[in-house]
Design a protein around this motif. Structure first.
Motif, PDB file in Angstrom:
ATOM      1  N   ILE A 181     -57.791 -25.194 -26.642  1.00 20.11           N
ATOM      2  CA  ILE A 181     -58.671 -24.951 -25.495  1.00 20.11           C
ATOM      3  C   ILE A 181     -59.963 -25.686 -25.784  1.00 20.11           C
ATOM      4  O   ILE A 181     -60.737 -25.309 -26.664  1.00 20.11           O
ATOM      5  CB  ILE A 181     -58.939 -23.446 -25.281  1.00 20.11           C
ATOM      6  N   ILE A 213     -59.721 -13.853 -23.658  1.00 18.06           N
ATOM      7  CA  ILE A 213     -58.603 -13.961 -24.595  1.00 18.06           C
ATOM      8  C   ILE A 213     -58.795 -12.990 -25.750  1.00 18.06           C
ATOM      9  O   ILE A 213     -57.851 -12.302 -26.161  1.00 18.06           O
ATOM     10  CB  ILE A 213     -58.450 -15.406 -25.103  1.00 18.06           C
ATOM     11  N   ALA A 237     -52.629 -18.659 -24.035  1.00 20.21           N
ATOM     12  CA  ALA A 237     -53.284 -18.395 -25.320  1.00 20.21           C
ATOM     13  C   ALA A 237     -52.804 -17.062 -25.898  1.00 20.21           C
ATOM     14  O   ALA A 237     -52.548 -16.965 -27.107  1.00 20.21           O
ATOM     15  CB  ALA A 237     -54.801 -18.391 -25.152  1.00 20.21           C
ATOM     16  N   LEU A 257     -53.373 -21.657 -32.324  1.00 17.33           N
ATOM     17  CA  LEU A 257     -54.321 -21.696 -31.217  1.00 17.33           C
ATOM     18  C   LEU A 257     -55.654 -22.183 -31.759  1.00 17.33           C
ATOM     19  O   LEU A 257     -56.227 -21.561 -32.651  1.00 17.33           O
ATOM     20  CB  LEU A 257     -54.498 -20.315 -30.574  1.00 17.33           C
ATOM     21  N   VAL A 264     -59.463 -23.038 -30.639  1.00 18.58           N
ATOM     22  CA  VAL A 264     -60.452 -22.789 -29.595  1.00 18.58           C
ATOM     23  C   VAL A 264     -61.705 -23.578 -29.952  1.00 18.58           C
ATOM     24  O   VAL A 264     -62.256 -23.409 -31.046  1.00 18.58           O
ATOM     25  CB  VAL A 264     -60.756 -21.283 -29.474  1.00 18.58           C
ATOM     26  N   ALA A 321     -56.366 -17.143 -34.344  1.00 14.96           N
ATOM     27  CA  ALA A 321     -56.854 -18.391 -33.763  1.00 14.96           C
ATOM     28  C   ALA A 321     -57.777 -19.100 -34.746  1.00 14.96           C
ATOM     29  O   ALA A 321     -58.351 -18.477 -35.643  1.00 14.96           O
ATOM     30  CB  ALA A 321     -57.604 -18.114 -32.463  1.00 14.96           C
TER      31      ALA A 321
END
Length: 184
Positions: free
Chosen positions: A82, A93, A106, A116, A118, A141
């Motif tokens: 992202i 999220i 996500a 993931l 970010v 993440a």
């Protein structure tokens, strides 16, 4: 061929998303989701329409359509990025709220223990932002702020963008020649 999801949300810095797409596109299957504000910033900052990302080996998904392939745990990817990540998206999220495809995809990556990444583009961070980033980190993440380094003696904005994009590619385990590794 590796498969990635690229989400573009409403934080300034869509140049990072475009550059990442341009590097990944020829050698990866890409699934792109652009929030409404992300689309506005593509136009404002780069004068690009969302259709820019609609190319061979790339699928653009509507952010409002949660019932799509990338919203399922059975859809395996090599990672989701992202970039830029708005604090609103990051917070939703972190709270497990899936009101859009970006948020649901996500959520799926986290629940499936996938990768993931970010990339928040905000300054300064509030306590709420930091708590949300910590929650995402604890959920698995990787938080990779759009903070370029200067030890490579950047000569242009493109060099600063490439620094961050190279870090993203490194985290995705994608060989890259965007920026050489640090050499003291």
């Amino acid at each position: 061929m590796k498969r990635f999801v690229l989400a573009i949300t409403g934080a300034s810095g869509v140049c990072y998303a475009k550059r990442l797409f341009d590097v990944l596109h020829p050698k990866s299957e890409l699934h792109v989701v652009i929030s409404e504000r992300g689309a506005e910033l593509l136009k404002l900052e780069l004068n690009l329409p969302p259709s820019y990302f609609d190319k061979e080996n790339a699928t653009v998904h509507k952010n409002s359509k949660i019932n799509t392939s990338i919203a399922s745990g059975s859809f395996k990817t090599d990672g989701m990025v992202i970039v830029p990540a708005s604090m609103g998206t990051l917070g939703r999220i972190a709270a497990g709220i899936s009101g859009s495809l970006v948020e649901r995809a996500a959520d799926v990556v986290l629940k499936e223990k996938g990768k993931l990444i970010v990339v928040p583009r905000e300054a300064p961070f509030s306590t709420i932002h930091l708590k949300n980033m910590l929650a995402l980190d604890q959920a698995g993440a990787l938080i990779l702020p759009a903070n370029p380094g200067f030890y490579n003696n950047p000569e242009s904005v493109d060099d600063l963008v490439d620094f961050v994009v190279a870090r993203i590619l490194d985290q995705l385990d994608v060989e890259q020649d965007v920026m050489p590794p640090y050499q003291p």
